[in-house]
Design an enzyme around this catalytic site. Structure first.
Site, PDB file in Angstrom:
ATOM      1  CE  LYS A 125      -6.876   0.334   3.877  1.00 54.15           C
ATOM      2  NZ  LYS A 125      -5.510   0.919   3.958  1.00 54.15           N
ATOM      3  CE  LYS A 136      -5.297  -2.785   5.094  1.00 55.82           C
ATOM      4  NZ  LYS A 136      -4.037  -2.067   4.780  1.00 55.82           N
ATOM      5  CG  ASP A 172      -3.209   0.719   7.084  1.00 55.19           C
ATOM      6  OD1 ASP A 172      -3.425   1.772   7.709  1.00 55.19           O
ATOM      7  OD2 ASP A 172      -3.824   0.413   6.038  1.00 55.19           O
TER       8      ASP A 172
END
Lengths: 302, 302
Positions: free
Chosen positions: A259, A230, A166
């Site tokens: 996400k 995300k 991430d």
């Protein structure tokens, strides 16, 4: 008072438009972004071979739940755990706390543990033989490290056992409208991840961006080969909102993941994000979130 | 109520002891830490050749002000600017804001600009030919990246123009009492910095530590060859306090620097930190801080 009005004015964006207006605006922003990238809209900015959806999709969507939720369909009760990255990113987390995180992830069947890079090696030992993936963070939480450092950090984490990265975008470069820099930053980490059979989630830190910048950042992540976008780091001025998730899903389409992370504390929070289009949830309250779901199932089902 | 009492109990530490008691406790903690390090108290944990105080001291104490303030003597009014790292670390800082920071640093004669690694190259261009140093941050703000990544990040920043590296310790390793890991983490970055004629400041993130852990972290930074210890990132749950600065100065002695950072907004804040033993101040309100000093000088002196 002046600042509040200014802030409100900043907020006036996509939310104030009707459906067709939103579509037109997204299309217009997309065209502008593509033109600003070196090579223009038809340049070499398709997804890299390593990020071919046919290759990546089975990986990011392992199991029917994730495919379903990628399309905005909520998974059946009790399957929520498989969509959650069980997260512990506070810097003072001790080895005992990391060990507890891993044990909970095995027990409840979370998709992954999401930990700081210095804890990846320990998690790899603790999760050997389980189905729980190891997710870590890169350029986190500020996103303000050079591309070479992000690539090195991702490669090292993957060597130590991570399969999900991430990364935080270069927010300052978005603000400075240096879109080619932002795209290259993401694409370089994406290439490193895909070369090692790992996936890349790109954190926008949405609370720092205007709606227009959120659209731009999603487009850049998509053309750069990200597997997910995300919402938030959990360390910024705001977390996930259903509005941001819906906007991000709209921009990236059904083929890549969204996400939602930051401030998701209850089963209801999680379900609201999934209904808005999230295919993965980042949370530290994951046990409570699935515990809530299980308790509900019991009281409803028996 | 229970949590508050617990928190208060946590706070009971050095502050509740008299002078001799504090000295005894620091000595006892030091002995324990040294014994926990591989090789024991008389092992190979002296300052590395690269961090010989005779070599580093002229660098970290360029100018009489810094020498004076290293010893806890406040510099004369108006010389405050030379002790300040003019700081802009928010992730959304645009190129225009970085350019303004550099221009202010030249104008007021700040010791350095302190920026995120992705802005070092730009600052190096903008500050060419000036006396303003470029300070950047490594493993920031969580400190939870592996040593190799911190070293790579520091080396890359130095190649791009930084000469001062503010790294965050591995806070989780301190909490897990893995002191040898913490020491090696710092020593590796120190070696990389000193090999390139740069200095290393070690950020404790004091607000996350107990008083005992602050003492331990200072000792580890000192034996690992740090040139400064620094209170806070500015992103944690608390900033610099005069108490922490005094404690840190007491532990590290007069030969290495103490940087107070986080929440320092006024001339009075800065002077209080210097009086407590700080030899460097990190602040984003630097212009206001020195503007205040200048205004005071004018009204007092004329």
């Amino acid at each position: 008072m002046g600042a509040a009005v200014e802030a409100q004015r900043e907020q006036i964006g996509l939310k104030d438009l009707d459906e067709a207006g939103v579509e037109r605006l997204i299309e217009s922003i997309t065209q502008q972004v593509m033109l600003r990238l070196d090579g223009g809209a038809n340049g070499n900015h398709g997804r890299s071979p390593g990020s071919d959806p046919d290759r990546v999709h089975p990986m990011i969507a392992a199991g029917a739940d994730r495919v379903a939720s990628t399309l905005g369909i909520a998974p059946p009760e009790g399957r929520l755990a498989g969509l959650i990255d069980h997260t512990l990113l506070k810097p003072e987390a001790s080895h005992d706390e990391i060990a507890q995180l891993c044990s909970e992830a095995r027990k409840y069947g979370f998709a992954s543990v999401c930990v700081n890079p210095s804890n990846v090696r320990l998690c790899a030992q603790l999760l050997k033989g389980s189905d729980v993936a190891i997710c870590t963070v890169v350029g986190f939480p500020l996103g303000a490290t050079p591309t070479d450092v992000k690539v090195f950090e991702a490669q090292q984490a993957i060597r130590e056992g991570a399969t999900e990265i991430d990364m935080v975008i270069n927010v300052g470069a978005v603000k400075s409208r240096e879109y080619e820099l932002v795209r290259q930053d993401i694409a370089s980490v994406a290439t490193a991840c895909h070369a090692a059979n790992s996936i890349l989630k790109v954190i926008l830190e949405a609370a720092l961006l205007t709606d227009e910048e959120k659209v731009i950042a999603c487009q850049l992540a998509k053309v750069a080969g990200a597997d997910f976008v995300k919402t938030s780091t959990g360390f910024g001025p705001g977390g996930a909102t259903a509005e941001d998730v819906a906007l991000m899903r709209r921009v990236v389409g059904p083929d890549i993941g969204v996400k939602a992370a930051g401030g998701i504390r209850t089963t209801e929070d999680a379900r609201r994000m999934i209904a808005a289009g999230a295919s993965r949830i980042g949370a530290s309250a994951s046990v409570k979130i699935v515990g809530g779901a299980e308790a509900k199932e019991r009281s409803y089902g028996r």
